[in-house]
Design an enzyme around this catalytic site. Structure first.
Site, PDB file in Angstrom:
ATOM      1  CG  ASP A 287       8.402 -43.355 -38.111  1.00 44.46           C
ATOM      2  OD1 ASP A 287       9.360 -43.664 -37.383  1.00 44.46           O
ATOM      3  OD2 ASP A 287       8.270 -42.232 -38.621  1.00 44.46           O
TER       4      ASP A 287
ATOM      5  CE  LYS B 126       9.001 -44.395 -32.923  1.00 42.42           C
ATOM      6  NZ  LYS B 126       9.494 -43.067 -33.333  1.00 42.42           N
TER       7      LYS B 126
ATOM      8  CD  GLU C 275       3.401 -35.699 -34.224  1.00 42.99           C
ATOM      9  OE1 GLU C 275       3.765 -36.705 -33.582  1.00 42.99           O
ATOM     10  OE2 GLU C 275       2.857 -34.727 -33.691  1.00 42.99           O
ATOM     11  CB  CYS C 276       7.513 -40.464 -33.348  1.00 42.84           C
ATOM     12  SG  CYS C 276       5.924 -40.812 -32.559  1.00 42.84           S
ATOM     13  N   GLY C 277       5.410 -40.699 -36.015  1.00 42.75           N
ATOM     14  CA  GLY C 277       4.620 -41.657 -36.788  1.00 42.75           C
ATOM     15  C   GLY C 277       3.395 -42.137 -36.052  1.00 42.75           C
TER      16      GLY C 277
END
Length: 259
Positions: free
Chosen positions: A132, A136, A242-244
Site C-alpha cells: 500500500d 499509493k 482502508e486502502c492505505g
C-alpha cells in the site's frame, strides 16, 4: 447572522490548528456537498482532487464541472493493478469533462513488468502494508510535493464504515495536508441517485456485481447477503478497511522502527 471569519475568500493560515478545524467543521456540517465544494474552491489554495474514480469521486468531478469553469486538477494514483474497466473510465472522464488528470505510478515503475522486477510477483501477499505504501502513499506524497498540493478533495463517506465512520467535512493529516470530504454525510443511495440522474460516467464493473472497485487482486463481486458499501474489498480481512492512502503511515513507520 454574521459570516464566520474562515468563510472569507482565503484561509488565514495553513497548516490549520485543531481549533480552526473545529470551527470550520461546525460551519461546513450545515452545508450541502455543492456548497462545501464551492467553499473549498474559494478558500483553500493549491487544491486538487485525488481520485481512484469511484462513484463518490465521480460525483465530485461532475459537481465541480458545474460549479466552476476551472475545477481543481485531478490526481490519479495508478497502482498498475487496476482493472481494464478502470483505465477505460479514466479516458471516458477525460473526454467527458476535459479536466486535466496527472497520473502518478510507483516510483521508477512504468508498468507491471518493471514493478514485479523490482518487488517480485504478488508483493501484496508478502507485505500488504508495504505494498500500500509503495503503490499509493509514496506516489501521493511525491505528487503533493511536486505539484505543491496543500489540500485534496476526497470521495470518502462516513456511511462506508470502518475508519470513516466518524468522518468530518475537513481534516488534516500528520503531514499538514488538508482533506476536504464534501460527501461525509451522504449514503450510497444519494450517490447512486446523483450518478443516474446526471448520467455521470462510471465503472462498468459496478453493473456486474461489484460494489467498490480497487486493484483487481483485492476486489471481487459482492456475495449474497453482503451488506457493506465496500463489500468485495479485501474479502476475509475484517480488520482491513482502508486502502492505505488515508492511514497514518508516519506513526506506523515509527512503531516499525522501534520494534
Amino acid at each position: 447572522m454574521s459570516t464566520p471569519a474562515f468563510s472569507q475568500p482565503k484561509l488565514r493560515r495553513q497548516p490549520l490548528s485543531k481549533e480552526d478545524i473545529n470551527v470550520i467543521n461546525e460551519y461546513l456540517n450545515t452545508l450541502t456537498p455543492e456548497e462545501i465544494l464551492r467553499w473549498a474552491i474559494e478558500n483553500i489554495p493549491y487544491l486538487y482532487q485525488t481520485t481512484a474514480f469511484g462513484l463518490t469521486g465521480l460525483v465530485a468531478i461532475d459537481m465541480l464541472s458545474k460549479i466552476t469553469t476551472s475545477p481543481p486538477p485531478l490526481i490519479f494514483l495508478d497502482t498498475l493493478y487496476h482493472f481494464p474497466e478502470t483505465y477505460e473510465l479514466v479516458e471516458a472522464v477525460k473526454a467527458h469533462y476535459g479536466v486535466p488528470i496527472t497520473v502518478y505510478k510507483p516510483e521508477g515503475c512504468a508498468n507491471v513488468q518493471e514493478f514485479e522486477s523490482k518487488y517480485g510477483e504478488r508483493f501484496w501477499e508478502r507485505d500488504e502494508g508495504e505494498y500500500d505504501y509503495v503503490v499509493k502513499v509514496e506516489p501521493a506524497r511525491r505528487a503533493y510535493a511536486e505539484l505543491s498540493v496543500k489540500a485534496v478533495i476526497t470521495g470518502r463517506r462516513a456511511s462506508q464504515g470502518g475508519a470513516r465512520a466518524s468522518l468530518q467535512p475537513i481534516e488534516m493529516d500528520e503531514t499538514g495536508l488538508v482533506k476536504v470530504n464534501p460527501f461525509f454525510a451522504w449514503n450510497f443511495e444519494f450517490v447512486d441517485w446523483y450518478i443516474k440522474k446526471n448520467n455521470v460516467p462510471h465503472n462498468k464493473l459496478l453493473e456486474q456485481g461489484y460494489r467498490s472497485v480497487g486493484d483487481w487482486h483485492s476486489t471481487m463481486r459482492s456475495g449474497e447477503g453482503d451488506s457493506g458499501e465496500r463489500a468485495g474489498r479485501w474479502a476475509g480481512r475484517e480488520e482491513k478497511t482502508e486502502c492505505g492512502l488515508h492511514e497514518d503511515y508516519f506513526n506506523k513507520i515509527k512503531v516499525k522502527t522501534l520494534s
